[in-house]
Design a protein around this motif. Structure first.
Motif, PDB file in Angstrom:
ATOM      1  N   ILE A  42      14.615 -11.861  -5.288  1.00 13.43           N
ATOM      2  CA  ILE A  42      14.205 -10.907  -5.810  1.00 13.43           C
ATOM      3  C   ILE A  42      14.651 -10.355  -7.087  1.00 13.43           C
ATOM      4  O   ILE A  42      14.465 -10.115  -8.131  1.00 13.43           O
ATOM      5  CB  ILE A  42      13.895  -9.277  -4.611  1.00 13.43           C
ATOM      6  CG1 ILE A  42      13.256 -10.061  -3.832  1.00 13.43           C
ATOM      7  CG2 ILE A  42      13.690  -8.085  -5.138  1.00 13.43           C
ATOM      8  CD1 ILE A  42      13.734  -8.934  -2.138  1.00 13.43           C
ATOM      9  N   ASP A  43      16.088  -9.904  -6.853  1.00 15.14           N
ATOM     10  CA  ASP A  43      16.837  -9.391  -8.082  1.00 15.14           C
ATOM     11  C   ASP A  43      16.632 -10.650  -8.987  1.00 15.14           C
ATOM     12  O   ASP A  43      16.360  -9.804 -10.506  1.00 15.14           O
ATOM     13  CB  ASP A  43      18.252  -9.350  -7.558  1.00 15.14           C
ATOM     14  CG  ASP A  43      18.234  -8.472  -7.211  1.00 15.14           C
ATOM     15  OD1 ASP A  43      17.577  -7.230  -6.909  1.00 15.14           O
ATOM     16  OD2 ASP A  43      19.737  -8.035  -6.158  1.00 15.14           O
ATOM     17  N   GLN A  69      13.257  -9.538 -10.347  1.00 14.05           N
ATOM     18  CA  GLN A  69      13.057  -8.976 -11.373  1.00 14.05           C
ATOM     19  C   GLN A  69      13.684  -8.485 -12.905  1.00 14.05           C
ATOM     20  O   GLN A  69      13.255  -7.538 -14.031  1.00 14.05           O
ATOM     21  CB  GLN A  69      13.961  -7.694 -10.719  1.00 14.05           C
ATOM     22  CG  GLN A  69      12.786  -6.447 -10.857  1.00 14.05           C
ATOM     23  CD  GLN A  69      11.753  -6.312 -11.060  1.00 14.05           C
ATOM     24  OE1 GLN A  69      11.450  -6.406  -9.566  1.00 14.05           O
ATOM     25  NE2 GLN A  69      11.086  -5.463 -12.263  1.00 14.05           N
ATOM     26  N   ASN A  78      11.550 -10.833 -15.234  1.00 12.36           N
ATOM     27  CA  ASN A  78      10.451 -10.628 -15.828  1.00 12.36           C
ATOM     28  C   ASN A  78      10.242  -8.966 -16.516  1.00 12.36           C
ATOM     29  O   ASN A  78       9.933  -8.724 -17.317  1.00 12.36           O
ATOM     30  CB  ASN A  78       9.544  -9.145 -14.087  1.00 12.36           C
ATOM     31  CG  ASN A  78       7.643  -9.353 -14.122  1.00 12.36           C
ATOM     32  OD1 ASN A  78       7.399  -9.800 -15.118  1.00 12.36           O
ATOM     33  ND2 ASN A  78       8.440  -7.625 -14.176  1.00 12.36           N
ATOM     34  N   ASN A  79      11.792  -7.905 -15.912  1.00 11.99           N
ATOM     35  CA  ASN A  79      12.343  -6.918 -17.131  1.00 11.99           C
ATOM     36  C   ASN A  79      12.702  -7.954 -18.388  1.00 11.99           C
ATOM     37  O   ASN A  79      11.987  -7.443 -19.355  1.00 11.99           O
ATOM     38  CB  ASN A  79      13.432  -6.417 -17.089  1.00 11.99           C
ATOM     39  CG  ASN A  79      12.550  -5.515 -15.433  1.00 11.99           C
ATOM     40  OD1 ASN A  79      11.787  -5.326 -15.226  1.00 11.99           O
ATOM     41  ND2 ASN A  79      14.238  -5.148 -15.063  1.00 11.99           N
ATOM     42  N   TYR A  92       5.549 -13.897  -8.198  1.00 11.64           N
ATOM     43  CA  TYR A  92       5.696 -12.539  -7.463  1.00 11.64           C
ATOM     44  C   TYR A  92       4.852 -12.561  -6.754  1.00 11.64           C
ATOM     45  O   TYR A  92       5.848 -11.875  -5.866  1.00 11.64           O
ATOM     46  CB  TYR A  92       5.345 -11.006  -8.460  1.00 11.64           C
ATOM     47  CG  TYR A  92       5.611  -9.992  -8.476  1.00 11.64           C
ATOM     48  CD1 TYR A  92       6.703  -9.475  -7.685  1.00 11.64           C
ATOM     49  CD2 TYR A  92       4.532  -9.303  -7.781  1.00 11.64           C
ATOM     50  CE1 TYR A  92       6.471  -8.274  -7.004  1.00 11.64           C
ATOM     51  CE2 TYR A  92       4.479  -8.150  -6.307  1.00 11.64           C
ATOM     52  CZ  TYR A  92       5.536  -8.071  -6.199  1.00 11.64           C
ATOM     53  OH  TYR A  92       5.424  -6.296  -5.879  1.00 11.64           O
ATOM     54  N   THR A 133       6.633 -12.379  -2.443  1.00 10.29           N
ATOM     55  CA  THR A 133       6.240 -11.356  -1.666  1.00 10.29           C
ATOM     56  C   THR A 133       5.397 -11.916  -0.852  1.00 10.29           C
ATOM     57  O   THR A 133       6.338 -11.452   0.510  1.00 10.29           O
ATOM     58  CB  THR A 133       5.121 -10.263  -2.339  1.00 10.29           C
ATOM     59  OG1 THR A 133       4.376 -10.837  -3.175  1.00 10.29           O
ATOM     60  CG2 THR A 133       5.720  -9.277  -3.755  1.00 10.29           C
ATOM     61  N   THR A 143       2.589  -5.713   2.211  1.00 12.75           N
ATOM     62  CA  THR A 143       3.027  -4.632   0.970  1.00 12.75           C
ATOM     63  C   THR A 143       4.491  -4.090   1.790  1.00 12.75           C
ATOM     64  O   THR A 143       4.194  -3.384   3.173  1.00 12.75           O
ATOM     65  CB  THR A 143       2.118  -4.045   0.581  1.00 12.75           C
ATOM     66  OG1 THR A 143       1.786  -2.508   1.089  1.00 12.75           O
ATOM     67  CG2 THR A 143       1.248  -4.696  -0.376  1.00 12.75           C
ATOM     68  N   LYS A 177      15.654  -2.821  -2.116  1.00 11.23           N
ATOM     69  CA  LYS A 177      14.841  -3.497  -3.125  1.00 11.23           C
ATOM     70  C   LYS A 177      13.717  -2.059  -3.391  1.00 11.23           C
ATOM     71  O   LYS A 177      12.553  -2.249  -2.567  1.00 11.23           O
ATOM     72  CB  LYS A 177      14.331  -4.399  -3.388  1.00 11.23           C
ATOM     73  CG  LYS A 177      15.793  -5.893  -2.868  1.00 11.23           C
ATOM     74  CD  LYS A 177      16.764  -5.707  -3.805  1.00 11.23           C
ATOM     75  CE  LYS A 177      17.708  -6.536  -3.738  1.00 11.23           C
ATOM     76  NZ  LYS A 177      19.734  -6.012  -4.775  1.00 11.23           N
ATOM     77  N   GLU A 178      13.673  -1.595  -4.217  1.00 13.26           N
ATOM     78  CA  GLU A 178      13.047  -0.477  -4.332  1.00 13.26           C
ATOM     79  C   GLU A 178      11.073  -1.399  -4.971  1.00 13.26           C
ATOM     80  O   GLU A 178      10.298  -0.284  -4.910  1.00 13.26           O
ATOM     81  CB  GLU A 178      12.790  -0.019  -6.268  1.00 13.26           C
ATOM     82  CG  GLU A 178      13.756   0.802  -6.005  1.00 13.26           C
ATOM     83  CD  GLU A 178      13.658   2.259  -4.134  1.00 13.26           C
ATOM     84  OE1 GLU A 178      12.963   2.598  -4.443  1.00 13.26           O
ATOM     85  OE2 GLU A 178      14.569   2.280  -3.679  1.00 13.26           O
ATOM     86  N   THR A 179      10.979  -2.501  -5.528  1.00 11.45           N
ATOM     87  CA  THR A 179      10.512  -2.936  -5.837  1.00 11.45           C
ATOM     88  C   THR A 179       9.633  -3.262  -4.055  1.00 11.45           C
ATOM     89  O   THR A 179       8.343  -3.989  -3.690  1.00 11.45           O
ATOM     90  CB  THR A 179      10.399  -4.610  -6.286  1.00 11.45           C
ATOM     91  OG1 THR A 179      11.668  -5.522  -5.705  1.00 11.45           O
ATOM     92  CG2 THR A 179      10.291  -3.882  -8.084  1.00 11.45           C
ATOM     93  N   MET A 180       9.897  -3.717  -3.532  1.00  8.04           N
ATOM     94  CA  MET A 180       9.779  -4.113  -1.945  1.00  8.04           C
ATOM     95  C   MET A 180       8.972  -2.728  -0.771  1.00  8.04           C
ATOM     96  O   MET A 180       8.276  -2.264  -0.024  1.00  8.04           O
ATOM     97  CB  MET A 180      10.742  -4.599  -0.737  1.00  8.04           C
ATOM     98  CG  MET A 180      11.054  -6.102  -1.662  1.00  8.04           C
ATOM     99  SD  MET A 180       9.625  -7.459  -2.670  1.00  8.04           S
ATOM    100  CE  MET A 180       9.144  -7.672  -1.171  1.00  8.04           C
TER     101      MET A 180
END
Length: 426
Positions: free
Chosen positions: A232-233, A236, A239-240, A296, A300, A323, A367-370
């Motif tokens: 995930i890191d 992310q 993507n950033n 992504y 996920t 989600t 993780k904030e995205t999960m």
């Protein structure tokens, strides 16, 4: 044939030959004039020391193109194997790259040789990692016999993909390094130079391939709970970086597309075997956006489906989730149902949540995205309270049972007749 006819015939022959010779001389002169001016401009570019000189030469390039564009078909044949368009494109490319070099030396103090050497080194290392990547994918597919070999192959391939990621963005930083951070302040000539460097280094192809490699990696790999946090890191961070880079690439692409009407347009996209055909009407970042989105989606989907298996393998039926929001709702619903039915939730609480979710999946879930730290803490509290509630009820039951036994024993002892007292001795 009378005398007058013969004279007319001779005059016709002379006029015809004169016209042919004149046409041949005209065509020869056209080719000579074009090559003379072309070589003069090329020599001027090679010897230029200032952007002012190059600005003047840019106007001469435009004038040369306007002057001879109507003789393009003739020049295509006369210049074979080159063409009028290819000669003009070569001249424009030389002008852009020379302008860029002169500009950087004069305004940025950049050591061009060192910068180009760094770009070449990074490109070579990326190509080497690409070849190693193919070998590691083959090794991963052949390593499914034992858990140990599979995990070793996954670890090596993951490290390879992360190394390619780091090297690629180091290469991109090197290309953009000499220019102002705000591309709005960079001249169109510099933007076109950046665009050409990006194309020469196959940047979009490499970006696409890294994202596509990760999609393929997810397809052939059975990840464990603890593996997902780093995956995930990695996504992310990629993507950033890509979000910021795509804006720059689109900006320089627009500048590179501002050309004369007769010059062929370039798609500015990738040529990699995995890359899809790019629509010339779209910015070059569009197809990379699509594969990053697919990355992504796959990540996920794999993540939530593997978590769902942790529960289903123990016979626990949760509401479907895909989600963080739906996962949270599913856990809360199950906890509420266990409380309402006063059912035994020890497997859910101890075997799954504490032994599997909290130990192996917590780093990824927080993780904030999960799911996020706050929401995970809320779920953990709800599950823990469910376990405590069952424990408290059992403990109270034990206490009540003990008290009942004590009371019964006390009542029995109290009702037992006392032995008669001995008579006093006289």
């Amino acid at each position: 044939m009378n005398h007058f006819t013969r004279i007319s015939f001779y005059v016709f022959i002379v006029v015809t030959l004169t016209s042919l010779l004149s046409a041949q001389q005209s065509d020869f002169q056209v080719k000579k004039n074009f090559e003379t001016e072309y070589n003069a401009i090329k020599g001027g570019i090679d010897s230029s020391k200032s952007t002012g000189e190059l600005d003047t030469l840019a106007e001469r390039i435009k004038a040369l193109e306007r002057q001879f564009v109507n003789r393009k078909n003739f020049l295509d044949k006369a210049l074979y194997p080159e063409t009028f368009d290819s000669k003009m494109e070569n001249l424009k490319t030389l002008h852009v790259l020379t302008y860029d070099r002169v500009y950087l030396i004069a305004n940025q103090g950049v050591k061009i040789e060192e910068l180009e050497g760094r770009i070449l080194l990074l490109t070579t290392r990326l190509d080497t990692l690409g070849a190693e990547r193919n070998r590691l994918f083959d090794e991963l597919r052949a390593s499914k016999k034992t858990v140990a070999t599979l995990q070793a192959a996954i670890k090596k391939l993951s490290a390879n993909l992360q190394a390619k990621d780091r090297l690629l963005f180091a290469l991109i930083d090197s290309i953009f390094l000499p220019y102002d951070k705000n591309l709005n302040q960079v001249a169109d000539v510099q933007k076109e130079a950046i665009s050409r460097k990006l194309q020469k280094s196959s940047i979009l192809t490499r970006i696409y391939d890294i994202a596509a490699d990760n999609v393929e990696f997810l397809g052939v790999t059975q990840l464990q709970g603890k593996d997902y946090a780093s995956m995930i890191d990695q996504y992310q961070q990629f993507n950033n970086k890509w979000t910021g880079l795509s804006e720059k690439i689109n900006a320089v692409h627009v500048a590179s597309e501002v050309k004369t009407d007769n010059q062929p347009k370039t798609g500015g996209a990738t040529s990699g075997k995995k890359a899809a055909t790019v629509n010339e009407e779209q910015p070059p970042s569009v197809h990379v956006d699509s594969v990053v989105t697919l990355w992504y989606t796959k990540l996920t989907a794999s993540f939530w489906s593997q978590i769902a298996k942790e529960f289903s393998s123990k016979g626990i039926a949760l509401r479907p989730f895909s989600t963080g929001t739906s996962f949270s709702a599913s856990i809360h619903a199950y906890v509420d149902s266990m409380k309402a039915s006063e059912s035994d939730a020890s497997i859910f609480v101890n075997d799954v949540w504490k032994e599997r979710i909290d130990k192996d999946w917590r780093d990824a879930l927080t993780k904030e995205t999960m799911l996020g730290k706050a929401e995970y803490a809320s779920l953990d509290k709800a599950v823990s309270e469910l376990g405590q509630r069952k424990f408290d009820a059992t403990f109270i039951g034990y206490i009540i049972a003990v008290l009942v036994i004590v009371l019964l024993a006390w009542w029995f002892l109290k009702r037992k007749p006392k032995p008669a007292s001995a008579s006093p001795t006289k």
